[in-house]
Design a protein around this motif. Structure first.
Motif, PDB file in Angstrom:
ATOM      1  N   GLY A  32       0.816  -1.215   0.000  1.00 25.57           N
ATOM      2  CA  GLY A  32       0.000   0.000   0.000  1.00 25.57           C
ATOM      3  C   GLY A  32       0.844   1.257   0.000  1.00 25.57           C
ATOM      4  O   GLY A  32       1.912   1.309   0.589  1.00 25.57           O
ATOM      5  N   GLY A  37      -4.510   6.339   1.101  1.00 24.70           N
ATOM      6  CA  GLY A  37      -5.713   6.381   1.918  1.00 24.70           C
ATOM      7  C   GLY A  37      -5.794   7.600   2.811  1.00 24.70           C
ATOM      8  O   GLY A  37      -6.627   7.679   3.687  1.00 24.70           O
ATOM      9  N   GLU A  41     -12.075   8.636   1.014  1.00 21.86           N
ATOM     10  CA  GLU A  41     -12.477   7.996  -0.233  1.00 21.86           C
ATOM     11  C   GLU A  41     -12.108   8.812  -1.460  1.00 21.86           C
ATOM     12  O   GLU A  41     -12.415   8.436  -2.573  1.00 21.86           O
ATOM     13  N   GLU A  46      -2.559  15.563  -6.251  1.00 22.35           N
ATOM     14  CA  GLU A  46      -1.216  15.152  -6.663  1.00 22.35           C
ATOM     15  C   GLU A  46      -0.151  16.088  -6.112  1.00 22.35           C
ATOM     16  O   GLU A  46       0.960  15.681  -5.797  1.00 22.35           O
TER      17      GLU A  46
ATOM     18  N   GLU B 154       0.627  17.009 -13.404  1.00 18.52           N
ATOM     19  CA  GLU B 154       1.593  16.987 -12.319  1.00 18.52           C
ATOM     20  C   GLU B 154       2.905  17.598 -12.812  1.00 18.52           C
ATOM     21  O   GLU B 154       3.364  17.327 -13.910  1.00 18.52           O
ATOM     22  N   PHE B 418      -6.546   0.055   4.506  1.00 19.89           N
ATOM     23  CA  PHE B 418      -7.285   1.034   3.724  1.00 19.89           C
ATOM     24  C   PHE B 418      -6.403   1.588   2.604  1.00 19.89           C
ATOM     25  O   PHE B 418      -6.870   1.836   1.499  1.00 19.89           O
ATOM     26  N   ASN B 419      -5.111   1.775   2.898  1.00 23.73           N
ATOM     27  CA  ASN B 419      -4.188   2.257   1.866  1.00 23.73           C
ATOM     28  C   ASN B 419      -4.194   1.339   0.641  1.00 23.73           C
ATOM     29  O   ASN B 419      -4.206   1.803  -0.491  1.00 23.73           O
ATOM     30  N   VAL B 420      -4.165   0.030   0.906  1.00 25.55           N
ATOM     31  CA  VAL B 420      -4.149  -0.924  -0.205  1.00 25.55           C
ATOM     32  C   VAL B 420      -5.452  -0.809  -0.989  1.00 25.55           C
ATOM     33  O   VAL B 420      -5.465  -0.768  -2.225  1.00 25.55           O
ATOM     34  N   ARG B 422      -7.418   1.700  -1.292  1.00 27.54           N
ATOM     35  CA  ARG B 422      -7.470   2.935  -2.077  1.00 27.54           C
ATOM     36  C   ARG B 422      -6.561   2.851  -3.297  1.00 27.54           C
ATOM     37  O   ARG B 422      -6.845   3.436  -4.340  1.00 27.54           O
ATOM     38  N   GLU B 423      -5.467   2.143  -3.131  1.00 26.92           N
ATOM     39  CA  GLU B 423      -4.554   1.997  -4.257  1.00 26.92           C
ATOM     40  C   GLU B 423      -5.237   1.240  -5.398  1.00 26.92           C
ATOM     41  O   GLU B 423      -5.116   1.607  -6.566  1.00 26.92           O
ATOM     42  N   ASN B 426      -7.791   3.613  -6.967  1.00 21.73           N
ATOM     43  CA  ASN B 426      -7.181   4.628  -7.839  1.00 21.73           C
ATOM     44  C   ASN B 426      -6.697   4.035  -9.147  1.00 21.73           C
ATOM     45  O   ASN B 426      -6.699   4.697 -10.175  1.00 21.73           O
ATOM     46  N   ARG B 435     -16.306  -2.205  -0.501  1.00 21.39           N
ATOM     47  CA  ARG B 435     -16.888  -1.393   0.558  1.00 21.39           C
ATOM     48  C   ARG B 435     -16.467   0.069   0.423  1.00 21.39           C
ATOM     49  O   ARG B 435     -15.305   0.364   0.188  1.00 21.39           O
ATOM     50  N   THR B 436     -17.412   0.971   0.565  1.00 20.19           N
ATOM     51  CA  THR B 436     -17.069   2.383   0.578  1.00 20.19           C
ATOM     52  C   THR B 436     -17.857   3.071   1.682  1.00 20.19           C
ATOM     53  O   THR B 436     -18.859   2.556   2.156  1.00 20.19           O
ATOM     54  N   GLY B 437     -17.378   4.226   2.089  1.00 24.02           N
ATOM     55  CA  GLY B 437     -18.083   5.015   3.088  1.00 24.02           C
ATOM     56  C   GLY B 437     -17.875   6.474   2.749  1.00 24.02           C
ATOM     57  O   GLY B 437     -16.835   6.831   2.193  1.00 24.02           O
ATOM     58  N   TRP B 438     -18.838   7.289   3.043  1.00 27.83           N
ATOM     59  CA  TRP B 438     -18.671   8.703   2.711  1.00 27.83           C
ATOM     60  C   TRP B 438     -19.194   9.550   3.847  1.00 27.83           C
ATOM     61  O   TRP B 438     -20.355   9.443   4.234  1.00 27.83           O
ATOM     62  N   SER B 458     -13.975  13.686  -8.692  1.00 26.94           N
ATOM     63  CA  SER B 458     -12.747  13.275  -8.012  1.00 26.94           C
ATOM     64  C   SER B 458     -12.892  11.929  -7.290  1.00 26.94           C
ATOM     65  O   SER B 458     -11.938  11.174  -7.208  1.00 26.94           O
ATOM     66  N   SER B 459     -14.043  11.626  -6.727  1.00 30.92           N
ATOM     67  CA  SER B 459     -14.172  10.367  -5.993  1.00 30.92           C
ATOM     68  C   SER B 459     -15.064   9.364  -6.706  1.00 30.92           C
ATOM     69  O   SER B 459     -15.552   8.428  -6.095  1.00 30.92           O
ATOM     70  N   ASP B 461     -14.898   6.586  -8.222  1.00 33.99           N
ATOM     71  CA  ASP B 461     -13.945   5.501  -8.478  1.00 33.99           C
ATOM     72  C   ASP B 461     -14.523   4.395  -9.339  1.00 33.99           C
ATOM     73  O   ASP B 461     -13.790   3.599  -9.897  1.00 33.99           O
TER      74      ASP B 461
END
Lengths: 308, 537
Positions: A32, A37, A41, A46, B154, B418-420, B422-423, B426, B435-438, B458-459, B461
């Motif tokens: 990760g 994260g 969400e 960037e 970027e 969560f990082n994984v 989101r990766e 993305n 699963r998502t939450g807002w 932007s979100s 996904d």
């Protein structure tokens, strides 16, 4: 003796470099992206990711990242967390608390464990022996978090004898109960180790000689028997201090102690390599120094061991 | 040999002394000057970013930022409607594109300097400017000239340092020009990204970060990382309601369970969430009898479809899956009624009449089977979730519900963090539902639709795209009043629910507890503690 100590101290250097590199590598290899994260969400801007990666040298190859980190570390700079807090500050806040907690735990396990071990080891096979055996079995079987919540609920919430959670200062008094919880499992091991060791040495030649010389009972036990039986116990206690310091996450979480266990855990979750490495490096040093001290103590305890 | 043993004897006390002196350094929190009785302690977690309002987006830092800053508007405790705070008035032109914001002239920062129109404009420009790398930069993307300070590519050099859409008229007035009409813009201004910043920030950012200066009811006193952040009442606070308490300390807890024990034993004054372990069997209601509160939150849990994967292209399959989830039973059995079964993708608090918003959000096994048959899908499905949050139980329950109702296989698929997760999102690499939450940034229906479901948002996904929905959202943005906009957003939501690009599962409820020392504890639907009404009992 002096040369032995010097050699051992010199050995610390490669061990130090090796462990820091391994830890750095492990955090780096966590799955990760640490910034994937960070914005819930939504993907982080960037521009933010670019600024952070630049600041923490994350675009460099691993070896250069590590080199830069080590260079700063040698100048006494532990780096920063992602929130801009100095890791040095975090460490200097958390370490004293952890050391206090670990020392209290060590004291508990040494005192109670050794006394219980001596009593049972000398007599053997009585009511006392069975009592200690059963209660230590009980302690070993219960995980720390059960003991922790039990002590907290019964003595903290129901009886009100202790504060259920520890304040920010974490004074010696406040850490007594958590220290006891932390010590509970090792205490049982110490008791059993001492018991076995004493029971074995009771029939050793030097004890028989001492008794035959007509020495009083307290000298036979206190000087000859105990000192020689202490070696396995001291070995265990020495390495256990390191384990108590780094492995107190559960106890720290239950009693809200701001120690290094929780610090490392949170930093790993956030993938902050600098914090994890900084904290663990100090733990490694504690382990190494304790091991050295234990080895030196062997010479004190057993006249047959020499370091020259 | 004897010398050797003596050296060893010396080594021990030296080591002990080293350890003990290290312990002496720890007593740095002993600030006995403050009267402990006037200090109210509030739970927080360690802030994960510097305490800059435009650079903080998680709750740990958010609690502190919301207390040391006051925004143009604030949100009501009950229904989260916006009320002017620093703003005197916010006037829109006919198109809803240009807003003239007048601020009250008596607000001051904690260092004594005035809060002026310039303080807002400078702060907003700073957050939006790409090289500053602020987390909340995208909140300004609707303002004209945003692409000049924050180019999309970027690494591209920004053409300007300031947005052309921000113009200071005089000391207390500034004008905001948006690139497209946005009727509910004033409603969004209570989010902390829109806070003003004092000149001291721009002069020396590092010094400011060490001791943040805001314009809110409490000012920064001191901070020990991982331990506490002490705040004190700001005597020149210009808000209508003055804070009731003198000192407020945010205490960092190592675990939510420890914080819960502390509040039960009256050691901690306010805890704005209750651990799952205490919700079980409603234990918290007995532990904290008479000192609990509960609010409906603007937080929704959903299961999203990767619409870029052809498996989920068929709308009937998506509808069937939604109809197959028994939300009521899950809310009752897993969360003991502490979550609400979702009636639509917008939390019920924001809707006057949530019924009829979503045709396919109820549990209807018969219809689910029928729709599945129509779709012709016979394979298995999966739900990916991150195992570092409290999601395993309900995701597994949802999977069971789907499997039992539709008689197809359903596999819960955990990823480490969560990082994984989101990766993967993305990179658009999901092959299962996920699963998502807002959690709402500002209390508006729009916040649950545009950022998540507009084409290219932007979100978004799942890459959902429906030109008719986009057109309806545009129409709502251009509405002449907030009420009209709300109606149109609701219409857009009904259209989206027909397509079912993600399955609404729960609306969250927020539980909180407090000690016997304090009263008037209120949380708003954004889970922000009302520090103004909070008082000692």
């Amino acid at each position: 003796m002096g040369r032995y100590v010097a050699r051992r101290l010199l050995q610390l250097i490669p061990v130090f470099i090796g462990t820091t590199f391994l830890i750095y590598l492990l955090v780096w290899a966590l799955p990760g992206d640490p910034f994937a994260g960070k914005c819930g969400e939504r993907p982080c801007p960037e521009s933010f990711v670019a600024v952070m990666r630049e600041k923490f040298n994350m675009d460099d190859p691993l070896f250069i990242q590590y080199g830069k980190y080590l260079l700063n570390l040698l100048q006494g700079d532990f780096g920063e967390t992602f929130s801009g807090t100095s890791v040095g500050t975090l460490i200097s806040n958390a370490y004293p608390v952890t050391i206090r907690l670990a020392l209290i735990a060590l004291l508990f396990e040494a005192l109670i464990g050794v006394i219980a071990g001596i009593l049972t080891g000398l007599r053997g096979r009585g009511f006392m022996d069975n009592l200690v055996l059963v209660s230590t079995l009980f302690l070993i079987a219960i995980p720390t978090f059960v003991t922790g919540y039990l002590v907290q609920t019964v003595f903290g919430l129901q009886l009100g004898w202790i504060a259920p959670t520890v304040s920010g200062n974490a004074s010696w008094g406040e850490l007594l109960a958590p220290g006891f919880v932390l010590a509970s499992v090792s205490m049982a091991y110490v008791a059993r180790l001492t018991r076995t060791s004493i029971a074995e040495n009771k029939r050793a030649d030097f004890v028989r000689t001492a008794v035959a010389k007509g020495q009083p009972q307290h000298r036979v036990v206190g000087v000859h028997l105990l000192r020689n039986s202490a070696i396995p116990v001291v070995t265990f206690l020495g390495t256990d201090l390191g384990a108590l310091m780094g492995g107190a996450i559960v106890t720290e979480g239950i009693f809200n102690i701001n120690g290094i266990g929780g610090l490392v855990f949170r930093s790993i979750a956030r993938q902050e390599g600098t914090t994890v490495t900084g904290v663990v490096v100090l733990l490694v040093i504690v382990y190494l120094v304790m091991n050295l001290l234990v080895d030196l103590l062997y010479a004190v305890l057993d006249p047959r061991i020499r370091y020259d | 040999m004897r010398a050797g043993r003596r050296t060893a004897f010396v080594a021990l006390p030296t080591a002990a002394a080293l350890l003990l002196t290290a312990c002496g350094g720890g007593d740095n929190g002993g600030d006995s000057a403050a009267d402990p009785n006037s200090e109210v302690t509030v739970f927080t977690t360690e802030p994960e970013n510097p305490l800059i309002p435009g650079g903080t987006n998680e709750t740990g830092g958010g609690r502190v930022v919301d207390t040391i800053f006051s925004m143009l508007v604030r949100y009501d405790n009950e229904d989260a409607s916006s009320v002017n705070e620093v703003a005197e008035s916010i006037e829109a032109d006919e198109d809803g594109r240009v807003f003239t914001i007048t601020i009250k002239d008596d607000w001051k920062f904690h260092d004594g300097t005035d809060v002026t129109a310039q303080s807002f404009v400078d702060a907003w420009n700073w957050v939006a400017y790409a090289p500053n790398g602020a987390l909340n930069a995208s909140f300004f993307e609707k303002i004209e000239g945003y692409e000049d300070v924050h180019p999309e590519d970027e690494g591209a050099e920004p053409a300007s340092e300031t947005m052309s859409g921000l113009e200071v008229i005089d000391e207390t007035t500034f004008q905001v020009t948006l690139s497209a009409p946005f009727a509910i813009f004033p409603e969004t201004l209570g989010y902390s990204a829109y806070a003003p910043l004092p000149e001291a920030f721009f002069e020396d950012q590092e010094a400011w970060e060490a001791e943040p200066i805001g314009n809110g009811p409490f000012q920064f006193v001191s901070r020990i990382p991982d331990q506490e952040i002490k705040l004190a009442r700001f005597e020149d606070y210009a808000g209508e309601q003055q804070p009731q308490i003198e000192n407020l300390t945010y205490k960092v807890y190592q675990s939510l369970d420890a914080a819960y024990t502390a509040v039960v034993s009256n050691d901690l004054d306010v805890l704005d969430q209750i651990p799952v372990s205490a919700l079980a069997g409603d234990a918290w209601q007995t532990d904290l009898e008479g000192r609990t509160l509960e609010v409906d939150l603007l937080l929704s849990y959903t299961l999203s479809f990767p619409l870029y994967d052809e498996v989920y292209e068929d709308v009937n399959l998506r509808r069937a899956l939604s109809l197959a989830i028994n939300r009521e039973e899950m809310a009752e059995q897993i969360f003991f009624g502490n979550r609400l079964p979702a009636q639509s993708r917008v939390p019920a608090v924001l809707l006057d009449d949530p019924e009829g918003q979503c045709e396919y959000c109820d549990y209807d096994p018969e219809r689910a089977k029928q729709l599945l048959a129509e779709s012709g899908y016979t394979g298995d499905v999966g739900i990916t979730y991150n195992s570092d949050g409290d999601h395993q139980q309900w995701v597994e329950a949802a999977c069971n519900s789907i499997a039992n109702t539709l008689e197809i296989g359903c596999n819960p698929e955990p990823v480490q963090t969560f990082n994984v997760q989101r990766e993967i999102a993305n990179a658009r690499e999901f092959t299962t539902m996920y699963r998502t939450g807002w959690k709402a940034d500002y209390p508006s229906i729009e916040n649950f639709l545009t950022p998540l479901l507009r084409t290219g948002a932007s979100s978004n996904d799942g890459d959902y795209s429906n030109p008719e929905v986009d057109a309806k959202l545009d129409e709502a943005d251009q509405a002449s009043s907030v009420e009209e906009a709300t109606e149109l957003y609701m219409e857009a939501e009904r259209m989206i629910n027909e397509d079912m690009p993600s399955i609404p599962v729960f609306d969250d409820k927020g539980q909180a507890g407090h000690s016997t020392r304090v009263e008037n504890v209120h949380l708003n639907p954004l889970r922000t503690l009302d520090v103004l009404s909070l008082s000692l009992a």
